[in-house]
Structures are given as structure tokens and as C-alpha cells.
Design a protein around this motif. Structure first.
Motif, mmCIF file in Angstrom:
data_model
loop_
_atom_site.group_PDB
_atom_site.id
_atom_site.type_symbol
_atom_site.label_atom_id
_atom_site.label_comp_id
_atom_site.label_asym_id
_atom_site.label_seq_id
_atom_site.Cartn_x
_atom_site.Cartn_y
_atom_site.Cartn_z
ATOM 1 N N ALA A 7 0.860 -1.187 0.000
ATOM 2 C CA ALA A 7 0.000 0.000 0.000
ATOM 3 C C ALA A 7 0.894 1.233 0.000
ATOM 4 C CB ALA A 7 -0.920 -0.012 1.217
ATOM 5 N N PRO A 8 1.526 1.561 -1.128
ATOM 6 C CA PRO A 8 2.584 2.590 -1.175
ATOM 7 C C PRO A 8 2.110 4.010 -0.892
ATOM 8 C CG PRO A 8 1.986 1.901 -3.387
ATOM 9 C CD PRO A 8 1.281 0.977 -2.460
ATOM 10 N N ARG A 9 0.834 4.295 -1.079
ATOM 11 C CA ARG A 9 0.346 5.661 -0.895
ATOM 12 C C ARG A 9 -0.370 5.860 0.433
ATOM 13 N NH1 ARG A 9 -2.033 6.396 -7.102
ATOM 14 N NH2 ARG A 9 -0.010 6.162 -8.149
ATOM 15 N N ALA A 10 -0.483 4.794 1.205
ATOM 16 C CA ALA A 10 -1.198 4.881 2.477
ATOM 17 C C ALA A 10 -0.335 5.541 3.549
ATOM 18 C CB ALA A 10 -1.612 3.484 2.931
ATOM 19 N N THR A 11 -0.995 6.193 4.497
ATOM 20 C CA THR A 11 -0.297 6.768 5.647
ATOM 21 C C THR A 11 -0.441 5.885 6.886
ATOM 22 O OG1 THR A 11 -2.256 8.090 6.188
ATOM 23 C CG2 THR A 11 -0.566 9.122 4.798
ATOM 24 N N ALA A 12 -1.444 5.014 6.886
ATOM 25 C CA ALA A 12 -1.639 4.083 7.997
ATOM 26 C C ALA A 12 -2.356 2.836 7.491
ATOM 27 C CB ALA A 12 -2.440 4.733 9.121
ATOM 28 N N VAL A 13 -1.831 1.683 7.850
ATOM 29 C CA VAL A 13 -2.465 0.406 7.500
ATOM 30 C C VAL A 13 -2.557 -0.428 8.769
ATOM 31 C CG1 VAL A 13 -2.361 -1.671 6.073
ATOM 32 C CG2 VAL A 13 -1.483 0.489 5.178
ATOM 33 N N GLU A 14 -3.718 -1.021 8.997
ATOM 34 C CA GLU A 14 -3.943 -1.834 10.192
ATOM 35 C C GLU A 14 -4.497 -3.188 9.789
ATOM 36 O OE1 GLU A 14 -5.419 1.413 13.427
ATOM 37 O OE2 GLU A 14 -6.460 1.365 11.491
ATOM 38 N N LEU A 15 -4.151 -4.181 10.578
ATOM 39 C CA LEU A 15 -4.593 -5.553 10.347
ATOM 40 C C LEU A 15 -5.622 -5.931 11.399
ATOM 41 C CD1 LEU A 15 -4.168 -8.432 8.961
ATOM 42 C CD2 LEU A 15 -2.577 -8.852 10.858
ATOM 43 N N LEU A 16 -6.760 -6.420 10.917
ATOM 44 C CA LEU A 16 -7.767 -6.987 11.805
ATOM 45 C C LEU A 16 -7.589 -8.490 11.804
ATOM 46 C CD1 LEU A 16 -10.823 -4.879 10.589
ATOM 47 C CD2 LEU A 16 -10.042 -4.961 12.959
ATOM 48 N N ALA A 17 -7.150 -9.043 12.924
ATOM 49 C CA ALA A 17 -6.911 -10.488 12.996
ATOM 50 C C ALA A 17 -6.802 -10.917 14.443
ATOM 51 C CB ALA A 17 -5.630 -10.854 12.244
ATOM 52 N N ALA A 18 -7.120 -12.184 14.689
ATOM 53 C CA ALA A 18 -6.971 -12.781 16.025
ATOM 54 C C ALA A 18 -7.667 -11.953 17.094
ATOM 55 C CB ALA A 18 -5.490 -12.968 16.354
ATOM 56 N N GLY A 19 -8.819 -11.393 16.743
ATOM 57 C CA GLY A 19 -9.619 -10.654 17.711
ATOM 58 C C GLY A 19 -9.108 -9.282 18.062
ATOM 59 N N GLY A 20 -8.161 -8.755 17.297
ATOM 60 C CA GLY A 20 -7.627 -7.449 17.611
ATOM 61 C C GLY A 20 -7.266 -6.635 16.387
ATOM 62 N N LEU A 21 -6.928 -5.367 16.601
ATOM 63 C CA LEU A 21 -6.505 -4.452 15.548
ATOM 64 C C LEU A 21 -5.021 -4.186 15.730
ATOM 65 C CD1 LEU A 21 -7.544 -2.705 13.178
ATOM 66 C CD2 LEU A 21 -7.890 -0.855 14.823
ATOM 67 N N GLY A 186 -13.563 -7.794 -11.944
ATOM 68 C CA GLY A 186 -15.005 -7.599 -11.907
ATOM 69 C C GLY A 186 -15.410 -6.275 -11.267
ATOM 70 N N PRO A 187 -16.605 -5.787 -11.597
ATOM 71 C CA PRO A 187 -17.051 -4.504 -11.059
ATOM 72 C C PRO A 187 -17.495 -4.586 -9.601
ATOM 73 C CG PRO A 187 -18.792 -5.478 -12.384
ATOM 74 C CD PRO A 187 -17.596 -6.376 -12.524
ATOM 75 N N SER A 188 -17.718 -5.797 -9.106
ATOM 76 C CA SER A 188 -18.246 -5.980 -7.758
ATOM 77 C C SER A 188 -17.211 -6.670 -6.869
ATOM 78 C CB SER A 188 -19.520 -6.823 -7.811
ATOM 79 O OG SER A 188 -20.082 -6.993 -6.532
ATOM 80 N N GLY A 189 -16.935 -6.086 -5.689
ATOM 81 C CA GLY A 189 -15.980 -6.698 -4.771
ATOM 82 C C GLY A 189 -14.531 -6.428 -5.111
ATOM 83 N N ASN A 190 -14.294 -5.469 -6.001
ATOM 84 C CA ASN A 190 -12.925 -5.117 -6.381
ATOM 85 C C ASN A 190 -12.399 -4.064 -5.409
ATOM 86 O OD1 ASN A 190 -10.548 -4.336 -7.556
ATOM 87 N ND2 ASN A 190 -11.456 -3.546 -9.435
ATOM 88 N N PHE A 191 -11.617 -4.501 -4.425
ATOM 89 C CA PHE A 191 -11.121 -3.611 -3.377
ATOM 90 C C PHE A 191 -9.642 -3.268 -3.539
ATOM 91 C CE2 PHE A 191 -14.653 -5.974 -1.253
ATOM 92 C CZ PHE A 191 -15.509 -4.895 -1.101
ATOM 93 N N LEU A 192 -9.131 -3.325 -4.764
ATOM 94 C CA LEU A 192 -7.714 -3.027 -4.972
ATOM 95 C C LEU A 192 -7.419 -1.533 -4.948
ATOM 96 C CD1 LEU A 192 -6.667 -5.565 -7.767
ATOM 97 C CD2 LEU A 192 -6.326 -5.733 -5.299
ATOM 98 N N HIS A 193 -8.381 -0.706 -5.335
ATOM 99 C CA HIS A 193 -8.149 0.738 -5.444
ATOM 100 C C HIS A 193 -7.584 1.372 -4.173
ATOM 101 C CE1 HIS A 193 -9.874 1.524 -9.457
ATOM 102 N NE2 HIS A 193 -10.719 0.544 -9.177
ATOM 103 N N PRO A 194 -8.121 1.078 -2.978
ATOM 104 C CA PRO A 194 -7.586 1.746 -1.771
ATOM 105 C C PRO A 194 -6.143 1.384 -1.456
ATOM 106 C CG PRO A 194 -9.748 0.760 -1.350
ATOM 107 C CD PRO A 194 -9.281 0.224 -2.661
ATOM 108 N N PHE A 195 -5.672 0.264 -1.958
ATOM 109 C CA PHE A 195 -4.336 -0.198 -1.598
ATOM 110 C C PHE A 195 -3.223 0.443 -2.418
ATOM 111 C CE2 PHE A 195 -6.956 -3.589 0.121
ATOM 112 C CZ PHE A 195 -6.323 -3.888 1.318
#
Length: 570
Positions: A7-21, A186-195
Motif C-alpha cells: 500500500a505505497p500511498r497509504a499513511t496508515a495500514v492496520e490488520l484486523l486479525a486474532a480478535g484485535g486491531l 469484476g465490477p463488484s468486490g474489487n477492493f484493490l483501489h484503496p491499496f
């Protein structure tokens, strides 16, 4: 376990996993990472990018809840393979069988498809070509609306289901080619743009935004697709990839993505010790597609060839609308059988311009030819297939041609079920507009568009094969004809000889018959509704669809709509 995401243009990235952020740390090249104790195979996770999300992993290996759910950790090493004796299969001399997992069987799963492998073994096909298996919106789709390209549709059986299918195919002596889509998502479920900059910002084709293959940030985007190809070939033991609509890849770099991919796959084949094939779907009629890298080509093993399909279709159906217009007369079929393409720089009336280049020196096995495929059936409003008499003649020519033949599921027995276009979009606006969008796509193709609603579940159910048809007399007879043709092709080297310059074709000026010479063998076809005499000297009839009669020493009398493969006496 370490999680990584680009995610080269992001300022903050967080992982939701194992019951936590979990806050992720930025590393070199815009890659973010974090280690989470206790995460392992099956752990659900998702990402938040600059507060947006949660989003599935762009390289998600599993989407157990579908395209809108979280990703799941999937460890390839946990699957136990039994194909250790499999050494791969070369495309040369092979016969391919294309299938859609969801409609190949009533159940529509990899597991159910495995149960049908004995049928394919008896047919003597060498490869199955599986239409795309990436996750799609809803529960039914052709597969070309896929997202989460590293994952496998859970409806079909998920990652383990695909591996079990490949494993079973290899045990049966059959290779597997997987259809992949790299020209759009596909037009639906394509979540690549934010990354990241996965797309170029303009419409690349009728189907969606152009993938960023040559703009800023495209190095990593290219690695995304090449890594995907390597995953299928290495981790799923796939034997080849069919690359969808490569003419819709927008790439102006000095080294085209296909050439880069070809080099990577060649290196992987050396590492694995088995042949790997890349088959491009291209309507460019450009021989560079299948020329080797050292000869300045793009290095594809083979390409789909629409010209061969069009010429065969016109000869056995009599249709001449839309893009079939230039192929309507038998001389077009004669040229295709000896040159591979009709348009080699000639004028194309459908495009209203000159099209293509000659395939001089290209062996026929580099052109995948068919009488039917998912596009050529499914792009008709009613999804209708060719009738049995047309299949009989078309298969006879296809399976004695110098090309790599491909069959479409059910063709071998003359399946009566249509193969319609179907989808199951979740968003109401996409669902309600799909029929109109599909009609616009085929404006100018010469059809009176009266297609069923793609979103109606019945459209999908009607497209499933009815395997009980095989037991009916006329269908069983056609199946035996296909089996005999394939067996004869494999028994007689002349019939699989890929050297197009050695093929000779004679056609009737009135358009009733054609004779194709394959070495010393004559393939004689009567397309007419009445019997016809064709110029084939007396000899031995090796295989015939109906009983031919020698009219005299220099000709053969063929019944209406029939054909024979003969070996004239010296």
C-alpha cells in the motif's frame, strides 16, 4: 505469523486479525508488515487502509465468506498430493476439453467434476481447460467477473477442491489448463483501489478499467499478476494457463507483460521439470504472439484462433451475419486450413479495415482451434449450440486439421442444453442493468437480441449439462464418432502433422464439398443436403460418418451431409 501488504500511498495500514486491531509498519517499496502471534492456517483477517475498510487481502488465498468477507490464511503445504509420477504434458499433439465447473455437473463442484473424469479418459482428451475459478459475486457466474485473483471460488470447493481436481486429473493422465483474467477485474468486490495504483485510470475495454501495466507503480502491479500465474502453476500443479483477452492488456513498456510472464514461466518449468503452457486469447491475428522470445515474439505457447472457428462455423451452419460475413464461402475455409488465418493483412468487413499478418512458418499446433467454445455459444442470445449434423462434419474437419483442437463440454454428444450468459450480482444496480449491458456489448453482431435475464437463476440452471442425454441413440452415436476421430488422429501421424504448408485443400466451385489432403490421406466432406461426388481416387475408407460409395476409380460418392477419411491406393 507475519502479514504483509503493498500500500505505497497509504499513511496508515492496520490488520484486523486474532480478535484485535494491529498497527502495521511501513517498509521498503510501500510494503507494510506486522507479526501476529497465534495466527495460522484458517485465521480470518482483513486490512484497514487510512481508516477505510475492512478490506480483504489483495493476495488473499482464501475467501471463505465470499468476496465481501474477510480473507483466511491458507497454507499450501497442508495439502497432500498424490501426483508424484506426473511429468506434465506437452501441448503438441494434444486435444483440449473446455469446461465450466458450475454447469459441467448438476452439483457444480470440483468434487462432482472428478466423478466425470472416466468419461474424458474414454474420449481420450489430453487437457481439460477450466473456465476462471476466482471468487465472483453471488453464487453463479462465468468467472470473468472475478476478484481476489489468488483465491478459489468457495462455491466450487475452494483451494483444496481445485487441488483435489488437479490431482485426480493427473492420476487419470489428463493435464489441466486454467483460464485466468488479467485484463480487468469484476465490477463488484474489487477492493484493490484503496491499496495501490493497480489501475490506469481509464476504461481499458468494454469490461472495465485498464490494469496499470506501464504507469507509475506498475513494477509491483506486474509482479502481482506474474506472481498469480506462478502460484497456479507451482502451488496448484496446474499445467498451463489460458490468458483471457490479451489484446485488452494496455502495455507500452519495452518488454510486454506477456514476454515477461513467458520468461518467468520458462524458468519455473525448468525448476519443476515439467512443461508449462501459456495460451493467449487474442483477436489480433499477430504471429508475434506465438513466436519465441529469442525470435522477437511474446513467447506464448499457443493462441486461440477465431478465424478457424468462424470458417468452420460458416461451413457447417450456413450463417453469414456479423463477423461471419467474410468467412461464408468455402474458399475462406480452404485458406484457414492451409494458413491458419483468413485475415493476414486483408480487409475485414466487420472491422472496416485491414487486419492481421501472415502466420508463415508458424506450426499449426500453436493455434488452438474449436468448433464451439464458451464465447461462441454463450455470446449468442439463446446460448444455442450447433445441431448434430453440423457437429458431425465440423468435428471431422477440426480433428483432422493441423491445429490443436479444443472441444466444449457436451459437444461430444451433441448436448441440447444451451450455454447462456449468467451472473448473480449482489448490488441491485448491477443486477438490474446486466441484461441491458449485455445487449449493448453485442450491438452490430447481427443478432436480434432476445436473451433471458442473466440474473435469473433459471438462466444458470438451464445451462447445466444433462448427462442422461448420452444414453440416447443419436447422442451416443455422435459420442462414438468423436471418440473414433480422436483415436484416429492419435494413431495416424498425418492427421496431427502441424505443418500447414503441407496441407492441400480442394473446394467445389458450387460450395457443396471440400477435400483436405493430409499427407497421403484425404478428408472428404459433403456439406450439401443431397449426395455429392468428390474427386478422391479409389482406396481404403479409414473412417466415415455414413457409408460412402466409390463412384468410379477417380471419385467418391458421399451421402448428404457426410464425410469420410480415406487412404487412396498408390
Amino acid at each position: 505469523m507475519i502479514f504483509e501488504v503493498w500500500a505505497p500511498r497509504a499513511t496508515a495500514v492496520e490488520l484486523l486479525a486474532a480478535g484485535g486491531l494491529h498497527a502495521m509498519s511501513r517498509g521498503e517499496g510501500g510494503w507494510w508488515s506486522v507479526e501476529v502471534a497465534g495466527a495460522s492456517h484458517g485465521t480470518r483477517y482483513a486490512y484497514q487502509v487510512d481508516g477505510g475498510g475492512p478490506y480483504p487481502d489483495p493476495r488473499s488465498r482464501r475467501q471463505p465468506e465470499g468476496i465481501f468477507g474477510p480473507s483466511a490464511v491458507y497454507e499450501h503445504a497442508r495439502f497432500t498430493w498424490s501426483d508424484h509420477e506426473w511429468k506434465g504434458r506437452d501441448l503438441r499433439g494434444a486435444v483440449i476439453y473446455e469446461l465450466h465447473v458450475g454447469t459441467f455437473t448438476p452439483e457444480g463442484t470440483f468434487s462432482a467434476a472428478i466423478e466425470k473424469l472416466p468419461h474424458l479418459v474414454e474420449l481420450s482428451v489430453d487437457f481439460v481447460e477450466v473456465m476462471p475459478v476466482a471468487p465472483v459475486p453471488g453464487g453463479r457466474n462465468w468467472g470473468y467477473d472475478g476478484v481476489d485473483l489468488y483465491a478459489v471460488n468457495e462455491t466450487y470447493g475452494g483451494p483444496d477442491g481445485l487441488k483435489s481436481f488437479v490431482d485426480a486429473c493427473h492420476r487419470a493422465g489428463i493435464g489441466v489448463i486454467l483460464d485466468v483474467v488479467y485484463n480487468h477485474l469484476g465490477p463488484s468486490g474489487n477492493f484493490l483501489h484503496p491499496f495501490a495504483p493497480y489501475f490506469s485510470g481509464f476504461k481499458g475495454s468494454y469490461w472495465g478499467d485498464a490494469v496499470n501495466l506501464d504507469g507509475p507503480g506498475s513494477d509491483e502491479v506486474r509482479r502481482y499478476f506474474i506472481g498469480n500465474a506462478v502460484q497456479w502453476l507451482r502451488d496448484y500443479h496446474i499445467d498451463g494457463l489460458r490468458l483471457d483477452a490479451v489484446h485488452a492488456l494496455h502495455d507500452r513498456r519495452a518488454e510486454h507483460l506477456l514476454a515477461e510472464l513467458s520468461a518467468e514461466v520458462d524458468a519455473l518449468a525448468c525448476s519443476l521439470g515439467r512443461p508449462l503452457s501459456l495460451i493467449a486469447e487474442s483477436d489480433l491475428n499477430d504471429p508475434r504472439m506465438v513466436r519465441s522470445l529469442d525470435a522477437g515474439g511474446l513467447g506464448m505457447t499457443a493462441q486461440w484462433c477465431d478465424d478457424i472457428h468462424h470458417a468452420l462455423h460458416c461451413a457447417v451452419s450456413g450463417e453469414s451475419h456479423g463477423y461471419y460475413a467474410d468467412f461464408a464461402a468455402l474458399p475462406a475455409l480452404a485458406k484457414v486450413l492451409t494458413s491458419g488465418v483468413l485475415h493476414d493483412g486483408t480487409y475485414s468487413s466487420f472491422r472496416d479495415r485491414a487486419h492481421g499478418r501472415p502466420f508463415t512458418g508458424v506450426p499449426g499446433h500453436r493455434l488452438v482451434a474449436c468448433l464451439q467454445n464458451h464465447d461462441q455459444i454463450g455470446n449468442r442470445p439463446g446460448g444455442d449450440r450447433l445441431p448434430l449434423p453440423a457437429l458431425k462434419l465440423g468435428a471431422g474437419l477440426l480433428l483432422t486439421s493441423p491445429f490443436t483442437p479444443m472441444l466444449f463440454m457436451g459437444e461430444e454428444w451433441g448436448a441440447r442444453s444451451p450455454f447462456l450468459f449468467f451472473s448473480d450480482h449482489v448490488e441491485p444496480e448491477l443486477r438490474e442493468s446486466e441484461a441491458a449491458r449485455r445487449e449493448r456489448e453485442f450491438e452490430g453482431f447481427g443478432y436480434a437480441w432476445d436473451a433471458p435475464d442473466p440474473s435469473d437463476e433459471d438462466t444458470f440452471l438451464r445451462s447445466k449439462l444433462d448427462w442422461s442425454e448420452v444414453k440416447e441413440e443419436e447422442n451416443w452415436s455422435l459420442l462414438c464418432w468423436y471418440r473414433d476421430l480422436i483415436a484416429l488422429r492419435k494413431a495416424l501421424p498425418e492427421l496431427s502433422d502441424p505443418r500447414m504448408e503441407r496441407v492441400r485443400v480442394e473446394v467445389d466451385p458450387l460450395g457443396k464439398w471440400l477435400v483436405m489432403w493430409r499427407g497421403s490421406l484425404a478428408v472428404a466432406v459433403n456439406f450439401a443436403q443431397e449426395s455429392a461426388t468428390v474427386p478422391v481416387p479409389s482406396g481404403t475408407v479409414l473412417l466415415a460418418s455414413d457409408d460412402p460409395v466409390m463412384a468410379d476409380g477417380e471419385s467418391l460418392r458421399l451421402p448428404a451431409q457426410s464425410m469420410a477419411i480415406c487412404k487412396p491406393h498408390p
